[in-house]
Design a protein around this motif. Structure first.
Motif, mmCIF file in Angstrom:
data_model
loop_
_atom_site.group_PDB
_atom_site.id
_atom_site.type_symbol
_atom_site.label_atom_id
_atom_site.label_comp_id
_atom_site.label_asym_id
_atom_site.label_seq_id
_atom_site.Cartn_x
_atom_site.Cartn_y
_atom_site.Cartn_z
ATOM 1 N N LYS A 202 0.860 -1.192 0.000
ATOM 2 C CA LYS A 202 0.000 0.000 0.000
ATOM 3 C C LYS A 202 0.892 1.238 0.000
ATOM 4 O O LYS A 202 1.026 1.950 0.997
ATOM 5 N N MET A 203 1.479 1.528 -1.143
ATOM 6 C CA MET A 203 2.400 2.655 -1.232
ATOM 7 C C MET A 203 1.720 3.987 -0.960
ATOM 8 O O MET A 203 2.333 4.911 -0.425
ATOM 9 N N ASP A 204 0.440 4.110 -1.316
ATOM 10 C CA ASP A 204 -0.272 5.363 -1.072
ATOM 11 C C ASP A 204 -0.401 5.652 0.414
ATOM 12 O O ASP A 204 -0.423 6.820 0.825
ATOM 13 N N VAL A 205 -0.448 4.603 1.237
ATOM 14 C CA VAL A 205 -0.475 4.802 2.690
ATOM 15 C C VAL A 205 0.934 5.061 3.217
ATOM 16 O O VAL A 205 1.180 6.018 3.949
ATOM 17 N N GLY A 206 1.875 4.211 2.851
ATOM 18 C CA GLY A 206 3.232 4.333 3.362
ATOM 19 C C GLY A 206 3.927 5.615 2.964
ATOM 20 O O GLY A 206 4.791 6.115 3.702
ATOM 21 N N CYS A 207 3.553 6.186 1.819
ATOM 22 C CA CYS A 207 4.161 7.440 1.365
ATOM 23 C C CYS A 207 3.442 8.671 1.897
ATOM 24 O O CYS A 207 3.928 9.795 1.739
ATOM 25 N N ASP A 208 2.269 8.495 2.502
ATOM 26 C CA ASP A 208 1.508 9.635 3.022
ATOM 27 C C ASP A 208 0.791 9.223 4.303
ATOM 28 O O ASP A 208 -0.439 9.312 4.411
ATOM 29 N N LEU A 209 1.555 8.793 5.286
ATOM 30 C CA LEU A 209 0.963 8.327 6.545
ATOM 31 C C LEU A 209 0.107 9.378 7.248
ATOM 32 O O LEU A 209 -0.953 9.040 7.792
ATOM 33 N N PRO A 210 0.492 10.668 7.258
ATOM 34 C CA PRO A 210 -0.338 11.648 7.974
ATOM 35 C C PRO A 210 -1.758 11.742 7.441
ATOM 36 O O PRO A 210 -2.672 12.152 8.164
ATOM 37 N N CYS A 244 6.987 11.159 -2.091
ATOM 38 C CA CYS A 244 6.804 10.091 -1.107
ATOM 39 C C CYS A 244 7.460 10.489 0.216
ATOM 40 O O CYS A 244 8.634 10.880 0.254
ATOM 41 N N SER A 245 6.689 10.396 1.296
ATOM 42 C CA SER A 245 7.180 10.688 2.652
ATOM 43 C C SER A 245 7.821 12.059 2.782
ATOM 44 O O SER A 245 8.750 12.258 3.575
ATOM 45 N N CYS A 246 7.330 13.025 2.009
ATOM 46 C CA CYS A 246 7.840 14.392 2.181
ATOM 47 C C CYS A 246 7.404 14.919 3.552
ATOM 48 O O CYS A 246 6.466 14.403 4.151
ATOM 49 N N THR A 247 8.085 15.918 4.045
ATOM 50 C CA THR A 247 7.957 16.272 5.463
ATOM 51 C C THR A 247 7.220 17.573 5.749
ATOM 52 O O THR A 247 6.985 17.901 6.920
ATOM 53 N N THR A 248 6.830 18.331 4.750
ATOM 54 C CA THR A 248 6.078 19.550 5.008
ATOM 55 C C THR A 248 4.586 19.268 4.887
ATOM 56 O O THR A 248 4.173 18.358 4.166
ATOM 57 N N PRO A 249 3.730 20.026 5.575
ATOM 58 C CA PRO A 249 2.286 19.746 5.554
ATOM 59 C C PRO A 249 1.705 19.796 4.140
ATOM 60 O O PRO A 249 2.029 20.684 3.345
ATOM 61 N N ASP A 250 0.851 18.836 3.837
ATOM 62 C CA ASP A 250 0.118 18.776 2.561
ATOM 63 C C ASP A 250 1.053 18.820 1.355
ATOM 64 O O ASP A 250 0.701 19.360 0.299
ATOM 65 N N CYS A 251 2.229 18.217 1.484
ATOM 66 C CA CYS A 251 3.195 18.294 0.390
ATOM 67 C C CYS A 251 3.025 17.204 -0.657
ATOM 68 O O CYS A 251 3.587 17.288 -1.751
ATOM 69 N N VAL A 252 2.256 16.146 -0.348
ATOM 70 C CA VAL A 252 2.104 15.042 -1.290
ATOM 71 C C VAL A 252 1.243 15.465 -2.471
ATOM 72 O O VAL A 252 0.141 15.998 -2.300
#
Length: 350
Positions: A202-210, A244-252
């Motif tokens: 589930k890459m969509d979950v793992g890359c955007d956990l928040p 993927c897994s970017c760290t700023t809010p709403d960055c995906v």
């Protein structure tokens, strides 16, 4: 069975999980909700083996192995895979072994799966890619055409009597997951052992956990919170994405998330009904923070959610286990249990 360590092997699922070793503690896992999926789509097309020639064996093939090189084409991309075949005098079945990540190294000699499985009578076929089965930019689901085609060729050309089975760790487990869920190879595999993953379930979950608000996937009591972010460099490289897994809010980016969802093992149209393929999932809960447990939990939930499937779950963790990260079989008790599971489970079912 080696001694000196206490095994934390837990068979966690519904009544369809019966693969429990005698020294294991059986514990019921929390209920797992299978993902809602559309009816399975038609299997994706396999590629073509364009050449196969004898080859010198690379390091790690094993002293008794003979090797050959397959050239495989899947549409616009291709690669070569070295097959190292170790054969006992009277094989009772065939077991493929696929390493993690790019699959450019053999997996079987370390930890040593080859020696005990050969002694049990199995022909061993290890796969080692010349470049990278995870073709950059192709997307993992489509790049998996390469290993799926290799598995089909091994089945059709090298398999003898008995079961046809596979084991893979991390990215190697992903090759089995895609082969079963997307390429229709439930039709050839009798038993699949998936170790430490697949992270790409589930890459969509793992890359955007928040952004994930669904139920947390559950494994066993030793791993109560399996979700961890996926490594950005690996997923972005395979999927040709950037967030993927970017760290700023709403960055995906929405387009990235759509691509991850479509290319995952657990996705709309995938198949999780394996009436003739037993499966087992193996995890280490010590220092495993790279997303492999979380991804594997989603695929396990999908497969365990089909009541007729034969599926088992094996978890190791805590001070009683020497496993670490994705190295489940660094724990000698886990390695012994896996060899026993493969020996018992690799039987003809088709």
């Amino acid at each position: 069975m080696r001694t000196g360590l206490v095994v934390l092997l837990v068979a966690c699922s519904s009544s369809n999980d019966h693969a429990v070793t005698p020294d294991a503690a059986a514990v019921d896992a929390p209920a797992v909700d299978a993902p809602a999926m559309d009816a399975p789509a038609a299997a994706l097309e396999l590629g073509t083996v364009t050449a196969h020639v004898p080859a010198a064996c690379s390091n790690g093939a094993g002293s008794s192995a003979t090797c050959q090189l397959l050239s495989i084409s899947c549409g616009a991309y291709s690669d070569q895979v070295e097959l190292a075949v170790s054969r006992p005098a009277l094989p009772i079945g065939t077991v493929t072994l696929h390493g993690g990540g790019a699959g450019t190294g053999y997996w079987g000699a370390q930890p040593d799966l080859i020696t005990p499985l050969l002694a049990a009578g199995f022909q061993i076929v290890q796969l080692k890619w010349v470049h990278d089965w995870q073709v950059p930019g192709a997307g993992a689901r489509h790049a998996a055409c390469l290993p799926a085609t290799a598995y089909q060729w091994i089945h059709d050309n090298l398999r003898g009597a008995g079961g046809f089975c596979g084991a893979g760790t991390s990215g190697g487990g992903a090759t089995l997951g895609y082969s079963l869920s997307a390429y229709g190879l439930e039709s050839i595999f009798d038993y699949a052992m998936i170790v430490s993953g697949p992270a790409v379930s589930k890459m969509d979950v793992g890359c955007d956990l928040p952004d994930y608000t669904g139920p947390a996937p559950s494994l066993c009591p030793q791993i109560p919170q399996p979700l961890n972010p996926l490594p950005a460099s690996a997923i972005d490289g395979i999927e040709q994405t950037t967030t993927c897994s970017c760290t700023t809010p709403d960055c995906v980016l929405a387009a990235d998330k759509t691509r991850w969802a479509a290319d995952s093992i657990v996705t709309d149209g995938a198949s999780y009904t394996y009436p003739h393929t037993a499966t087992s999932f193996w995890f280490c809960g010590n220092s495993n923070t790279n997303g492999s447990t979380g991804g594997g939990a989603f695929y396990y939930a999908a497969v365990a959610g089909v009541a007729s499937n034969d599926v088992s779950l094996h978890c190791y963790a805590g001070a009683q286990s020497t496993c670490k990260g994705e190295g489940v079989f660094d724990d000698p008790n886990a390695l012994d249990a896996a060899v026993a599971a493969m020996t018992a489970g690799c039987i003809a079912r088709h």
